[in-house]
Scaffold this motif. Structure first.
Motif, PDB file in Angstrom:
ATOM      1  N   ARG A   1      49.749  47.846  46.026  1.00  0.00           N
ATOM      2  CA  ARG A   1      50.068  48.054  44.605  1.00  0.00           C
ATOM      3  C   ARG A   1      50.185  46.717  43.877  1.00  0.00           C
ATOM      4  O   ARG A   1      49.812  46.606  42.703  1.00  0.00           O
ATOM      5  N   LEU A   2      50.692  45.701  44.560  1.00  0.00           N
ATOM      6  CA  LEU A   2      50.753  44.371  43.950  1.00  0.00           C
ATOM      7  C   LEU A   2      49.345  43.829  43.711  1.00  0.00           C
ATOM      8  O   LEU A   2      49.068  43.254  42.655  1.00  0.00           O
ATOM      9  N   ARG A   3      48.476  44.014  44.680  1.00  0.00           N
ATOM     10  CA  ARG A   3      47.092  43.566  44.518  1.00  0.00           C
ATOM     11  C   ARG A   3      46.421  44.308  43.355  1.00  0.00           C
ATOM     12  O   ARG A   3      45.699  43.702  42.555  1.00  0.00           O
ATOM     13  N   GLU A   4      46.662  45.605  43.266  1.00  0.00           N
ATOM     14  CA  GLU A   4      46.080  46.393  42.177  1.00  0.00           C
ATOM     15  C   GLU A   4      46.586  45.906  40.825  1.00  0.00           C
ATOM     16  O   GLU A   4      45.816  45.782  39.867  1.00  0.00           O
ATOM     17  N   LEU A   5      47.899  45.624  40.736  1.00  0.00           N
ATOM     18  CA  LEU A   5      48.471  45.122  39.488  1.00  0.00           C
ATOM     19  C   LEU A   5      47.817  43.804  39.090  1.00  0.00           C
ATOM     20  O   LEU A   5      47.418  43.616  37.928  1.00  0.00           O
ATOM     21  N   ALA A   6      47.707  42.897  40.048  1.00  0.00           N
ATOM     22  CA  ALA A   6      47.118  41.591  39.754  1.00  0.00           C
ATOM     23  C   ALA A   6      45.670  41.737  39.297  1.00  0.00           C
ATOM     24  O   ALA A   6      45.240  41.057  38.354  1.00  0.00           O
ATOM     25  N   PHE A   7      44.915  42.606  39.951  1.00  0.00           N
ATOM     26  CA  PHE A   7      43.514  42.780  39.565  1.00  0.00           C
ATOM     27  C   PHE A   7      43.410  43.382  38.168  1.00  0.00           C
ATOM     28  O   PHE A   7      42.543  42.976  37.374  1.00  0.00           O
TER      29      PHE A   7
ATOM     30  N   VAL B   1      43.232  36.857  41.958  1.00  0.00           N
ATOM     31  CA  VAL B   1      44.145  37.710  42.717  1.00  0.00           C
ATOM     32  C   VAL B   1      44.444  37.093  44.078  1.00  0.00           C
ATOM     33  O   VAL B   1      45.601  37.055  44.517  1.00  0.00           O
ATOM     34  N   GLN B   2      43.426  36.602  44.744  1.00  0.00           N
ATOM     35  CA  GLN B   2      43.624  35.992  46.058  1.00  0.00           C
ATOM     36  C   GLN B   2      44.569  34.799  45.978  1.00  0.00           C
ATOM     37  O   GLN B   2      45.482  34.642  46.799  1.00  0.00           O
ATOM     38  N   GLU B   3      44.350  33.933  44.984  1.00  0.00           N
ATOM     39  CA  GLU B   3      45.216  32.766  44.820  1.00  0.00           C
ATOM     40  C   GLU B   3      46.637  33.178  44.455  1.00  0.00           C
ATOM     41  O   GLU B   3      47.613  32.617  44.974  1.00  0.00           O
ATOM     42  N   ALA B   4      46.766  34.169  43.582  1.00  0.00           N
ATOM     43  CA  ALA B   4      48.096  34.629  43.172  1.00  0.00           C
ATOM     44  C   ALA B   4      48.861  35.220  44.356  1.00  0.00           C
ATOM     45  O   ALA B   4      50.074  34.991  44.507  1.00  0.00           O
ATOM     46  N   LEU B   5      48.183  35.970  45.204  1.00  0.00           N
ATOM     47  CA  LEU B   5      48.848  36.563  46.368  1.00  0.00           C
ATOM     48  C   LEU B   5      49.259  35.495  47.376  1.00  0.00           C
ATOM     49  O   LEU B   5      50.324  35.606  48.014  1.00  0.00           O
TER      50      LEU B   5
ATOM     51  N   LEU C   1      52.312  34.099  46.072  1.00  0.00           N
ATOM     52  CA  LEU C   1      53.396  35.068  46.204  1.00  0.00           C
ATOM     53  C   LEU C   1      54.081  34.942  47.559  1.00  0.00           C
ATOM     54  O   LEU C   1      55.314  35.030  47.662  1.00  0.00           O
ATOM     55  N   HIS C   2      53.309  34.710  48.600  1.00  0.00           N
ATOM     56  CA  HIS C   2      53.885  34.619  49.946  1.00  0.00           C
ATOM     57  C   HIS C   2      54.702  33.346  50.137  1.00  0.00           C
ATOM     58  O   HIS C   2      55.517  33.267  51.058  1.00  0.00           O
ATOM     59  N   ASP C   3      54.502  32.348  49.243  1.00  0.00           N
ATOM     60  CA  ASP C   3      55.251  31.094  49.346  1.00  0.00           C
ATOM     61  C   ASP C   3      56.404  31.026  48.355  1.00  0.00           C
ATOM     62  O   ASP C   3      57.048  29.986  48.218  1.00  0.00           O
ATOM     63  N   ARG C   4      56.670  32.123  47.681  1.00  0.00           N
ATOM     64  CA  ARG C   4      57.685  32.117  46.626  1.00  0.00           C
ATOM     65  C   ARG C   4      59.090  32.075  47.213  1.00  0.00           C
ATOM     66  O   ARG C   4      59.284  32.271  48.416  1.00  0.00           O
ATOM     67  N   SER C   5      60.063  31.911  46.343  1.00  0.00           N
ATOM     68  CA  SER C   5      61.470  32.017  46.748  1.00  0.00           C
ATOM     69  C   SER C   5      61.807  33.487  46.994  1.00  0.00           C
ATOM     70  O   SER C   5      61.351  34.365  46.242  1.00  0.00           O
ATOM     71  N   PRO C   6      62.585  33.785  48.026  1.00  0.00           N
ATOM     72  CA  PRO C   6      62.959  35.177  48.304  1.00  0.00           C
ATOM     73  C   PRO C   6      63.719  35.827  47.152  1.00  0.00           C
ATOM     74  O   PRO C   6      63.813  37.049  47.072  1.00  0.00           O
ATOM     75  N   LEU C   7      64.241  35.004  46.263  1.00  0.00           N
ATOM     76  CA  LEU C   7      65.026  35.545  45.148  1.00  0.00           C
ATOM     77  C   LEU C   7      64.144  36.020  43.998  1.00  0.00           C
ATOM     78  O   LEU C   7      64.615  36.726  43.106  1.00  0.00           O
ATOM     79  N   ASP C   8      62.889  35.612  44.004  1.00  0.00           N
ATOM     80  CA  ASP C   8      61.994  36.003  42.912  1.00  0.00           C
ATOM     81  C   ASP C   8      61.617  37.479  43.006  1.00  0.00           C
ATOM     82  O   ASP C   8      61.436  38.027  44.090  1.00  0.00           O
ATOM     83  N   ASN C   9      61.475  38.106  41.843  1.00  0.00           N
ATOM     84  CA  ASN C   9      60.966  39.468  41.778  1.00  0.00           C
ATOM     85  C   ASN C   9      59.454  39.435  41.993  1.00  0.00           C
ATOM     86  O   ASN C   9      58.727  38.743  41.279  1.00  0.00           O
TER      87      ASN C   9
END
Length: 293
Positions: A5-11, A28-32, A35-43
């Motif tokens: 669903r996150l991938r679909e939203l980004a696309f 989308v690939q770069e954004a994802l 996303l995996h390197d983000r802070s755990p506190l981020d939505n």
């Protein structure tokens, strides 16, 4: 929200911003990855929306020069699906006509328009994404609307009726029923072709029901003689067709806009660079200099 669903939203965001499947998928690939390197506190959803929008703005700015020097008419890379009984609720907002209009907007205006109109985001959240105040975002949206409002596409409300008329129009063209074809076209109907300088296509939009009918009749007569088959499809939420060469490879994609019970616009995409994501391409429509070998 799960990964799919996150991938679909980004696309959905990136494609509306860019009108390019390939560029949207790269974003989308770069954004994802980010996303995996983000802070755990981020939505997750908010983080991905922000990154996807900012990356899309950067890509759009770099793409401006390429699109300004594009050979012939520029059309978006199409999203093509099999005909389904129910079309997506947002099908009209990703129509080719709408995406072409969005090309008139500056990148930040397009971002505000997409996030507000397609995703109903508050101006405060949009402002945080593009680093502008809520009032500035409101002004950008107002400016964007003024630039495109007089040419906003209209569509007949019943998708089934749109598809029925598009299919009847195709049948008339293939059978050489010129009078019937003219009757189904608006008097100011437009035919737009995108060959990108690589495939044979009309150099500029053709305007007028009779002129468009003559062009369609000629094309489909030749297509039948060549053994080309046409398969109904949904193209960016609107009725359309895939044209396949005798060897089963894709020749072109056609999308049809229907309003007021008439065909208003016909879009024909032949540029192989924009159709490669849909399968193997035929070289039947390529210009001689573009033909491999």
């Amino acid at each position: 929200m799960d990964d799919d669903r996150l991938r679909e939203l980004a696309f959905r965001i990136a494609y509306r911003m860019l009108g390019s499947v390939a560029e949207a998928e790269d974003v989308v690939q770069e954004a994802l990855l980010r996303l995996h390197d983000r802070s755990p506190l981020d939505n997750d959803e908010a983080f991905l929306t922000t990154v996807t929008t900012r990356l899309s703005i950067d890509v759009l700015r770099s793409a401006r020069v390429r699109r300004e020097t594009y050979v012939g008419e520029w059309l978006p890379e199409p999203l093509v699906a099999d005909v389904a009984p129910q079309l997506a609720e947002d099908s009209d907002e990703i129509s080719l006509a709408m995406l072409v209009l969005l090309e008139r907007l500056a990148p930040d205006e397009r971002a505000v328009f997409v996030l507000r109109e397609a995703f109903d985001m508050p101006f405060g959240e949009i402002g945080e994404i593009i680093e502008a105040s809520p009032d500035a975002c409101r002004q950008r949206l107002s400016r964007a609307r003024r630039r495109i409002e007089k040419d906003l596409p209209r569509f007949d409300p019943d998708p089934a009726e749109r598809h029925a008329l598009a299919h009847s129009c195709l049948r008339a063209a293939r059978e050489g029923d010129f009078a019937g074809l003219v009757a189904m076209l608006a008097s100011d109907a437009v035919l737009v072709g995108d060959g990108g300088g690589k495939a044979r296509s009309i150099p500029k939009p053709m305007v007028g029901g009779s002129q468009v009918a003559r062009a369609l009749s000629t094309f489909y007569k030749i297509a039948v003689e060549m053994g080309v088959t046409l398969h109904p499809a949904v193209v960016n939420g609107q009725p359309g067709f895939r044209s396949l060469a005798p060897d089963g490879r894709l020749l072109n994609v056609v999308s049809v806009d229907v309003a007021d019970g008439r065909v208003q616009r016909v879009y024909s995409m032949l540029n192989p660079d924009k159709l490669g994501h849909l399968g193997l391409m035929s070289d039947l429509a390529l210009r001689p200099s573009s033909t491999p070998g």
